[in-house]
Design an enzyme around this catalytic site. Structure first.
Site, short mmCIF file in Angstrom:
data_model
loop_
_atom_site.label_atom_id
_atom_site.label_comp_id
_atom_site.label_asym_id
_atom_site.label_seq_id
_atom_site.Cartn_x
_atom_site.Cartn_y
_atom_site.Cartn_z
N LYS A 1 14.16 -8.00 5.54
CA LYS A 1 12.87 -8.19 4.84
C LYS A 1 13.02 -9.25 3.74
O LYS A 1 12.23 -10.19 3.65
CB LYS A 1 12.42 -6.87 4.22
CG LYS A 1 11.20 -7.02 3.31
CD LYS A 1 10.92 -5.80 2.45
CE LYS A 1 9.88 -6.16 1.40
NZ LYS A 1 9.52 -5.06 0.51
N LYS B 1 14.57 -12.69 -7.28
CA LYS B 1 15.02 -11.64 -6.36
C LYS B 1 15.36 -12.22 -4.98
O LYS B 1 16.42 -11.93 -4.42
CB LYS B 1 13.91 -10.59 -6.23
CG LYS B 1 14.08 -9.57 -5.13
CD LYS B 1 15.00 -8.46 -5.52
CE LYS B 1 15.23 -7.51 -4.34
NZ LYS B 1 16.22 -6.49 -4.62
N THR C 1 9.39 -5.41 -3.93
CA THR C 1 9.81 -6.74 -3.51
C THR C 1 8.74 -7.28 -2.56
O THR C 1 8.52 -6.71 -1.49
CB THR C 1 11.16 -6.69 -2.77
OG1 THR C 1 12.12 -6.06 -3.61
CG2 THR C 1 11.63 -8.09 -2.40
P1 NAD Z 1 9.71 3.55 0.66
O1 NAD Z 1 9.12 3.22 1.99
O2 NAD Z 1 10.65 4.71 0.56
O3 NAD Z 1 8.52 3.81 -0.41
C1 NAD Z 1 7.28 3.16 -0.38
C2 NAD Z 1 6.22 4.22 -0.64
O4 NAD Z 1 4.95 3.59 -0.74
C3 NAD Z 1 6.12 5.25 0.49
O5 NAD Z 1 6.32 6.56 -0.03
C4 NAD Z 1 4.68 5.08 1.02
O6 NAD Z 1 4.08 6.28 1.45
C5 NAD Z 1 3.99 4.49 -0.20
N1 NAD Z 1 2.77 3.77 0.13
C6 NAD Z 1 2.57 2.85 1.12
N2 NAD Z 1 1.30 2.40 1.07
C7 NAD Z 1 0.69 3.04 0.03
C8 NAD Z 1 -0.62 3.01 -0.53
N3 NAD Z 1 -1.56 2.20 -0.01
N4 NAD Z 1 -0.88 3.80 -1.57
C9 NAD Z 1 0.08 4.62 -2.09
N5 NAD Z 1 1.34 4.70 -1.60
C10 NAD Z 1 1.63 3.91 -0.56
O7 NAD Z 1 10.38 2.21 0.14
P2 NAD Z 1 11.44 2.06 -1.07
O8 NAD Z 1 12.82 2.03 -0.51
O9 NAD Z 1 11.08 3.00 -2.14
O10 NAD Z 1 11.13 0.55 -1.51
C11 NAD Z 1 10.01 0.22 -2.31
C12 NAD Z 1 10.09 -1.25 -2.67
O11 NAD Z 1 11.30 -1.49 -3.38
C13 NAD Z 1 10.10 -2.19 -1.48
O12 NAD Z 1 9.33 -3.33 -1.79
C14 NAD Z 1 11.58 -2.54 -1.32
O13 NAD Z 1 11.78 -3.80 -0.72
C15 NAD Z 1 12.03 -2.53 -2.76
N6 NAD Z 1 13.47 -2.26 -2.95
C16 NAD Z 1 14.07 -1.25 -2.27
C17 NAD Z 1 15.41 -1.02 -2.46
C18 NAD Z 1 16.13 0.10 -1.73
O14 NAD Z 1 17.37 0.14 -1.76
N7 NAD Z 1 15.41 1.04 -1.10
C19 NAD Z 1 16.15 -1.81 -3.35
C20 NAD Z 1 15.50 -2.82 -4.06
C21 NAD Z 1 14.15 -3.04 -3.84
#
Ligand code: NAD
Length: 292
Positions: A237, A162, A87
């Protein structure tokens, strides 16, 4: 398919695992997270992406997405697909798509709804922006990771859908919580309130499927001490992204703006960080009228 997967956090790891279990060859890269069993670990984002038919990103925000796109696009072949499921802001989604298309790489923005549970179960909903040809290539992957994919329009349309959805969700949850707190003070039983509203014109997903009152309605994070679920800071966010987009296109969104202010105060000053977004109910219940 040969798939590169970058960002294997709470959402990305189970999504990558589902692709692997369905028989795809998945190579992953994350700055810190471990790879799920069966996903090959690359030493860099560029190495994970090189020569893949589809590269999926699941990253925290638009700035990181732009940086990762800079890193991976040089090694991606013309006709391959960069599929971003994070997102992020609409501008970043469009900028990355333009950069990809300049190289002949097809780009999709495909943020998801359904949370960590949906990622694990393969029941996410994808909201997708980008060209038909790219959507057709990614469609079988959406079928594995999700239950539904809606092609919303050109690049950025997925992110637009979204943030509009989550602006509705944030404002609706806020008013559902404040209505329960008002009902308390009016001496109305929460169970009766649920019985009436869930079958009347005030019904919503927030009330009917995710009731913020403990012990009332279906099981929800309220029944588990407001452990997320969908954390308040993630709602904040998405609300901020909605307001950034509204500002950019001069849209009047007063309810979204107020919901953003509420979640900002809750997360930043009122110990809401780490709680589910429905924990606004105890926050309202403990407060009197804001006469400021
Ligand atoms: P998260 O923080 O658990 O995962 C993000 C991952 O990206 C981390 O493991 C981090 O180490 C990695 N990362 C960051 N920078 C990086 C880079 N330069 N290279 C490689 N890896 C890198 O977050 P999440 O909960 O998995 O969410 C991911 C996305 O999905 C976000 O944009 C969030 O808004 C969206 N989202 C999350 C949810 C939820 O319920 N968690 C629901 C819908 C959408």
């Amino acid at each position: 398919m040969k798939i590169g997967f970058i960002g294997l956090g709470n959402m990305g790891a189970p999504m990558a695992a589902n692709l692997m279990k369905a028989g795809h060859a998945v190579t992953g890269f994350d700055l810190v997270a471990d790879m799920p069993d069966g996903v090959a670990k690359a030493e860099s984002a560029a190495a994970a992406a090189e020569g893949q038919e589809v590269v999926i990103t699941m990253l925290p925000n638009g700035a990181i997405l732009r940086a990762v796109a800079d890193e991976v696009l040089p090694g991606m072949a013309a006709g391959s697909v960069l599929l971003d499921c994070s997102t992020v802001d609409v501008d970043s989604a469009r900028a990355v798509a333009e950069q990809a298309e300049a190289k002949g790489v097809l780009a999709l923005d495909a943020p998801v709804s359904g949370g960590i549970g949906g990622a694990a179960a393969g029941t996410l909903t994808f909201m997708v922006g980008g060209k038909d040809a790219a959507f057709a290539i990614a469609a079988p992957l959406f079928d594995i990771m999700g239950q539904k994919a809606v092609h919303c329009g050109a690049s950025g349309a997925g992110q637009a859908a979204k943030i509009c959805n989550n602006m509705i969700l944030g404002a609706t949850m806020a008013v559902t919580c404040e209505a329960f707190a008002l009902a308390d003070k009016l001496g109305l039983d929460r169970g009766k309130m649920f019985d009436v509203v869930s079958t009347s014109s005030g019904y919503s997903w927030s009330m009917n499927a995710y009731c913020p009152a403990p012990g009332v309605g279906p099981q929800s994070p309220a029944d588990n001490d407001y452990k997320p679920g969908f954390a308040a800071e993630l709602m904040l966010k998405d609300l901020r992204l909605s307001q950034q987009a509204a500002e950019a296109v001069d849209a009047d969104t007063p309810m979204g703006q107020r919901a953003t202010e509420l979640y900002d105060a809750f997360v930043t000053h009122e110990n809401g960080q780490g709680l589910d977004f429905s924990a606004l109910l105890p926050r309202f219940a403990a407060k009197g009228r804001d006469r400021g």
